[in-house]
Design an enzyme around this catalytic site. Sequence first.
Site, short mmCIF file in Angstrom:
data_model
loop_
_atom_site.label_atom_id
_atom_site.label_comp_id
_atom_site.label_asym_id
_atom_site.label_seq_id
_atom_site.Cartn_x
_atom_site.Cartn_y
_atom_site.Cartn_z
N LYS A 29 -63.56 24.40 34.58
CA LYS A 29 -62.73 25.31 35.36
C LYS A 29 -61.37 24.66 35.53
CE LYS A 29 -63.61 23.52 39.91
NZ LYS A 29 -64.38 23.55 41.11
N ASP A 76 -42.92 21.33 48.73
CA ASP A 76 -44.11 21.63 47.95
C ASP A 76 -44.57 23.01 48.38
OD1 ASP A 76 -46.43 21.20 46.43
OD2 ASP A 76 -47.50 20.60 48.24
N LYS A 77 -45.37 23.67 47.58
CA LYS A 77 -45.82 24.99 48.00
C LYS A 77 -47.19 24.92 48.68
CE LYS A 77 -47.40 28.27 45.23
NZ LYS A 77 -48.55 28.90 45.88
N ARG A 132 -54.09 32.58 44.16
CA ARG A 132 -54.32 31.43 43.28
C ARG A 132 -55.48 31.76 42.37
NH1 ARG A 132 -54.45 25.42 45.09
NH2 ARG A 132 -52.33 25.08 44.41
N ARG A 162 -44.70 24.88 37.71
CA ARG A 162 -45.33 24.12 36.64
C ARG A 162 -44.79 22.69 36.58
NH1 ARG A 162 -49.58 26.79 35.95
NH2 ARG A 162 -49.49 28.74 34.82
N ASN A 205 -49.63 14.37 45.08
CA ASN A 205 -48.66 14.66 44.03
C ASN A 205 -47.23 14.79 44.55
OD1 ASN A 205 -49.19 16.96 45.41
ND2 ASN A 205 -49.21 18.31 43.64
N GLY A 265 -46.70 22.98 41.34
CA GLY A 265 -47.41 22.90 40.09
C GLY A 265 -47.99 24.25 39.69
N PHE A 317 -61.29 15.94 37.72
CA PHE A 317 -60.04 16.69 37.79
C PHE A 317 -58.86 15.73 37.84
CE2 PHE A 317 -56.57 18.59 40.15
CZ PHE A 317 -56.44 19.82 39.53
#
EC number: 7.6.2.1
Lengths: 1117, 312
Positions: A556, A414-415, A587, A773, A803, A668, A533
């Site tokens: 947002k 994951d990042k 980001r 993504r 996630n 993502g 969210f």
Amino acid sequence: MDFSRLRRTITRYCVGEEIWVGSRTVYIGHKEPPSCAEAYMPQHYPDNRIVSSKYTFWNFIPKNLFEQFRRIANFYFLVIFLVQLIIDTPTSPVTSGLPLFFVITVTAIKQGYEDWLRHKADCSINECPVDVVEQGKVVRTQSHKLRVGDIVVVREDETFPCDLILLSSSRYDGTCYVTTTSLDGESSHKTYYAVPDTMAFRTEQEVDSLHATIECEQPQPDLYKFVGRIDIYKDKQEPVVRTLGAENLLLRGATLKNTQHIYAVAIYTGMETKMALNYQSKSQKRSAVEKSMNAFLVVYLCILISKAVINTVLKYAWQWSPDRDEPWYNHRTEIERQRHVVIRAFTDFLAFMVLFNYIIPVSMYVTVEMQKFLGSYFIAWDEEMFDEELGQGAQVNTSDLNEELGQVEYVFTDKTGTLTENNMEFIECCVDGNVYIPHAICNGQILSAASSIDMIDSSPGGYRREYEDLFFRALCLCHTVQVKEEETVESIKRGIHQGKLGYTYLRLKDSYMEILNKDDEIERFELLHVLNFDSVRRRMSVIVRSSSGEYLLFCKGADSSIFPRVVSGKVEQVKARVEQNAVEGLRTLCVAYRRLSESEYLEASHRLTEAKLALQDREQRLAQAYDIIEREFVLLGATAVEDRLQEKAADTIESLHKAGMKVWVLTGDKMETAAATCYASKLFRRSTQILELTKKRTEEQSLHDVLFELNRTVLRQRSISGLSVDCLDFGLIIDGATLSGILKPSQESAGHGNYREIFLEICRNCSAVLCCRMAPLQKAQIVKLIKSSKEHPITLAIGDGANDVSMILEAHVGIGIMGKEGRQAARNSDYAIPKFKHLKKMLLIHGHYYYIRIAELVQYFFYKNVCFIFPQFLYQFFCGFSQQPLYDTAYLTLYNISFTSLPILLYSLVEQHVTMETLKREPSLYRDIAKNALLRWPAFLYWTCLGVFDAVIFFFGAYFLFDNTTFTSNGQLMTTNTQMMFGNWTFGTLVFTVLVFTVTLKLALDTHHWTWINHFVIWGSLLFYVIFSLLWGGIIWPFLNYQRMYYVFMQMLSSGPAWLSIILLITVSLLPDVIKKVLCRAVCPTASEHAQSTRPCLTVEPSTIFMLSQSSSRMSF
Amino acid sequence: MLSAGVVIPGFFVIGLAFIGIGVGLLITSRSIQVLELDYTGTETNSPCYKCTTPPVQNNCVCKLNFTIDTLFKGPVFFYYSLTNYFQSQRKYGASKDYNQLSGDLTYFKSPASDCDPYQYANGKPIVPCGSLANSMFNDTFKLYQIINGQEKLVPFDGKGIAWWTDYNIKYRNPDYSPLKNAFNDTVKPVFWSKAAYELDTSDATNNGFVNQDFLVWMRRAALPNFRKLYRRITEGDYKDGLPVGNYSLEISYNYPVISFDGTKKATFSNVSWMGGQNEFLGIAYLVIGSMCVVMSIVMLIVYAKFRFPDDD
């Protein structure tokens, strides 16, 4: 109990009533609703007893035995044991019964003890006092007596006794704070809400007067999902209906904080609570080593059976002549003579099986399990992986996969939060196309709130001013941060930043949000709706009403999820800025708003309420509602925050690359940001040729063409680089949309071939792949795709957030980072580490070590049992195939249990074939063990052949000493100087002595890392063997009905030739292995061997972990 | 651990040591004299042929004449050897009752079932029971030196040919005197001509289960071709060995071996510190020793060629 349920079910069916299994109705306080259409029907629920124990006193023995014998190995030994009991076999049932009994008993005691602890814990939980409201009074009762529908009082710092729906709290706004540390590890306080109609209850009497029913779904294990409805009956009118969601449900195991007391009603009790439902363990992962071990076992089983068959066939062939079949000196009994020859042959076959059954040792499983169990402690105790900040080291959730860490070929990471810190630092914001930068970020820190913002474009006109205000208001309002009255605004992502920009969010009070604007005035907004969210929408919104009565929707979210919904605003400028920021690896977050008219608001509100009230498909309906409401935005601006790379992330990735692993980043995030991170973390280098497989490209060309073109590029390059020395490496960037296109089963697959295959072919030639993504599920899909590709590579997934859970569960090895986004990933992982950099040590050192250790363990176990059993097989040729055992019962039993068990166990815990520093310095050594190198068939064959060779040496060495010669004892122990003949037991003891010494010394030769405990265990084992043999043969044991070993060992040692032949045979057996090793090292050394010789391995450098392992081994023995 | 610097000199040293031991063993073994006489009696020219051809007579005695050319150094050991005889058969070996043999009288009355089919005979318990005891070797030997046509008996010593522990501890007679009474209501093994308590008529203490010949027989041989000690020649004129001359071995031929293609041999041998003659051990040491030396040279060559990275 069950009867009543059965009866009820039957009655229901008879009456023809519809059973809605999906929901339950709870009568609060067990009170019948006053004017209820449906009849009051007392439903039956389990009581609040938590049973985590597996066994009861009565069923322990049968159930535990059943569980244990379900394991194939135990069952095999049980069968052997039973065969020994039933037929007349060469060895007494004790030889296999005792080890089996030992293993079963030890396991049973361990499990029994654990279960007893669970019983005790259950008891203390079940009997802990709980306050219940009954007839307007608080009554103290025991936890397990709680029933569904009871109203419970919980005080501050108490743990909830079951799953409860909050009715009211001591706080006037009907909220309470809860920490769920024991459930999901998140230590933050979460807010739970009471239904407005009940939140006013203050006393027991008031609560008791409540007439209401709750209808909710049947218990589900998902901690974060709950759907229900409460019907409140007031004054015999139509009931007031309110929806209940996860925010109303207090879970068992969570603790009440910052709230004096609450009243709540029990809805799920005992084993139906969400905590209890989550006890179920995840499916087990099996390591590659285990798979090859099982394959070897099958081979050995075949060897065993074929040995028995060969011997049986030979026996009957040899016995064809009646003099051999039944010589005069060895007559059969009448019963045997009458037995049919087929039955005799079958009995003989079974007897041979029993004689050779030791080739599959019961102790191997025990040793492997102990090695894994103890080994996992060494990982957990590793001080280098201890993180000061978290105060935690690595955490091992599964000990079964230690060696799999040494086999990883693909790393999926994951990042955010994994490669990066997930600690956002505000860099800039762009409002309506104007860029604002806090002026003091020079030393990487944001200065205190006092410092103001330096506006690049400081000519705020009235129009712009308005946008600015809206922008900051949006930032202040659009969140779900809870500010506790006692604490100041702290550490929570946005809080700080707004402070510096002139706006401060104060608190949420009576559904009014209070913010402090730059003129130090308090602005109040009524919070109407929060559109939470989620990672699919990737945005969140709030609907507020300002003091002037305007309805505003602030939203947002990620740029990709905002821009398509924007209708006005300076889209171009903001977009450009956002893209530029993304390239810099920042980001970005876009902020937009929309003014709602009264009617629009009402419509939206109606939709939301309806969706929230839905009992079924609530999620889906909410998503639909959100989709309709969140549109036609006016773009306000964007913020950019930096998420810095974790310490040593680049170094770690570089090492992983050098170790031959392919690293994929799955995120993502959007492509530009992710790519920037990849460059920063050296996943991509300047020389890397980037191949793009993104939506942008596939819009221009068809996916098919792009794929084929890329494939051509890669293949062409490979054919060129085959000649040139420095090859160009490729990096692939793919996005979620394209990926789903590739994964979609294509209709015209017959014509154009399979996209998957081409994609995999491209990936195979890329050293690094970036997938951006990505939806969480897509991450798991990618892992699955690679996992099931034709090479079946070993995959590892590492991540920190919820996630990543799907891919962590999917990969062969799942690693969780104990990050900021809760503990979900860490909980679901096989191993959890504090930081990404610890992955290097985990794989390159622990993984490497555990792999070579377990490989040696497995191979050595088979080797030493071939050495052990093959002489017995050979001996059958010299005893008329009569299943005469070569060794004494005690030796047969103890060989695997005690004479040769500890050295290999210790080896498999502390061996370091090269030093830790070398492994760290040269990651490429990891390639040496790739693809299960030490457990492939050639290696297995080598070990087996070595075992057979040694066995032949043992047996025929002894044979030539005994055959036709006078191998006798020159009896110094005796009264007269005489010569005594040796019998068959001396023969066996000679072979056995050589055997024990050879296999132990073979291990000593393989040991590179000698600690004092290695010396102790290896020489101690040999000494133990000698002492045991002296004792075993030195006494007439009263409990034995034969004394065949009496003085055999001593007689043997009193003979000179015995000593000479023992020395000779040991030397000969060890010789080929030594020669092979020396020659192989000279002619074609592996990288590890190079490393071994560059740094002399004799210098023992005790490092921290092995100091630990020493002390621990001392304790465990 | 296994670096060339250790292994090559190590091999060389081990090789030399082994060669040394091997030479020593071989010389010792060569110095041992062995004389083997086959008396199975399958060949017609064999003196014992008459005992194997029907009609089979009881107490068949045959004489084997042989000459000793050089002094057979003493003490000389006299063995009998059997071939193709599977004392290592499992059922055969288990067919005995340890409790009985350790003198427990209750097992005199009811022997262990392992002894079957030699557990009971005619309804009476067999003592000692079982196939192993039942098949005890029962040829007897007498050695004469022929001096001037006169036969001079060479005295045999039958003491201390069994394991000391077997004789003193493991096997025990019941505490009965006379020993015969302990055997009341029992029968002798079917193939035996004499009961256990009268195995040695010359020495009362050499009877029952502690009879030396019995003990020797009861210690099962590991392999189908085996040799068992029968007597030692340690007394009188023959203390220093068998002098040059003609000898005659008188055999009372009782033990049948032809039915299972076995052979019987009488063997004279003297011993050294390393036991009887055994060239295998010496040769094996020599072979392995030379192999070690050769391997160390080979490894040295390989080392020179490939340059072990170790020692720089």
